[in-house]
Scaffold this motif. Structure first.
Motif, short mmCIF file in Angstrom:
data_model
loop_
_atom_site.label_atom_id
_atom_site.label_comp_id
_atom_site.label_asym_id
_atom_site.label_seq_id
_atom_site.Cartn_x
_atom_site.Cartn_y
_atom_site.Cartn_z
N GLY A 32 -12.61 50.21 38.22
CA GLY A 32 -12.70 50.67 39.61
C GLY A 32 -12.58 52.19 39.72
O GLY A 32 -13.30 52.83 40.50
N GLU A 33 -11.68 52.78 38.92
CA GLU A 33 -11.53 54.24 38.94
C GLU A 33 -12.78 54.93 38.40
O GLU A 33 -13.21 55.96 38.91
N MET A 34 -13.37 54.33 37.35
CA MET A 34 -14.59 54.92 36.79
C MET A 34 -15.74 54.84 37.79
O MET A 34 -16.53 55.77 37.92
N VAL A 35 -15.84 53.72 38.51
CA VAL A 35 -16.88 53.57 39.53
C VAL A 35 -16.67 54.60 40.64
O VAL A 35 -17.63 55.23 41.10
N GLU A 36 -15.43 54.80 41.06
CA GLU A 36 -15.15 55.80 42.10
C GLU A 36 -15.53 57.20 41.63
O GLU A 36 -16.11 57.98 42.40
N LEU A 37 -15.23 57.52 40.38
CA LEU A 37 -15.60 58.82 39.84
C LEU A 37 -17.11 58.99 39.80
O LEU A 37 -17.65 60.02 40.19
N ALA A 38 -17.81 57.95 39.35
CA ALA A 38 -19.27 58.00 39.31
C ALA A 38 -19.84 58.19 40.71
O ALA A 38 -20.76 59.00 40.92
N HIS A 39 -19.27 57.48 41.68
CA HIS A 39 -19.71 57.62 43.07
C HIS A 39 -19.49 59.04 43.57
O HIS A 39 -20.37 59.64 44.20
N ALA A 40 -18.33 59.61 43.28
CA ALA A 40 -18.03 60.98 43.70
C ALA A 40 -18.99 61.98 43.05
O ALA A 40 -19.45 62.92 43.71
#
Length: 131
Positions: A32-40
């Motif tokens: 989830g944190e990696m997905v948030e970073l990718a989204h950002a």
């Protein structure tokens, strides 16, 4: 024996074999944190690209120059001379700064004039883009 000689003597004579030590892969954060970073990262890239496309079409320096061209030019000669004559102790740069700020503060109509000038310059720039 000196301090450095003593410390050198105390140091291990053999370097540890780095290749022999087992290496653990670095720990990864939760997905989830990696997905948030990718989204950002994507959002930042999209924002930068959109801004570049806007600046390519609308030349901000031209808008600024057009807006400033319609605003009054200030002649502070008399006000500045009076301020300089009245205060011989304050450095001249401070007097110039203070005089300019005071003049801009007195002109209460200025924010509206700036807003109208910028609106007109933006409108003109947009019309040139679409023609």
């Amino acid at each position: 024996m000196g301090y450095l000689d003593r410390k050198i003597g105390e140091a291990p004579q053999r370097r540890p074999d780095i290749a022999a030590a087992p290496q653990q892969p670095p720990t990864r954060p939760p997905l989830g944190e990696m997905v948030e970073l990718a989204h950002a990262l994507i959002q930042r890239s999209l924002r930068d690209r959109a801004r570049a496309a806007i600046e390519e079409r609308i030349k901000l320096q031209e808008i600024e120059a057009a807006a400033l061209a319609t605003l009054p030019r200030y002649d502070l000669t008399a006000e500045l001379q009076a301020a300089l004559d009245a205060d011989l102790q304050t450095p001249w740069r401070e007097i110039v700064k203070r005089t300019a700020v005071e003049r801009l503060t007195v002109d209460r109509w200025l924010p509206d004039a700036i807003a109208k000038a910028v609106d007109k310059a933006i409108g003109d720039a947009l019309r040139r883009c679409w023609i």
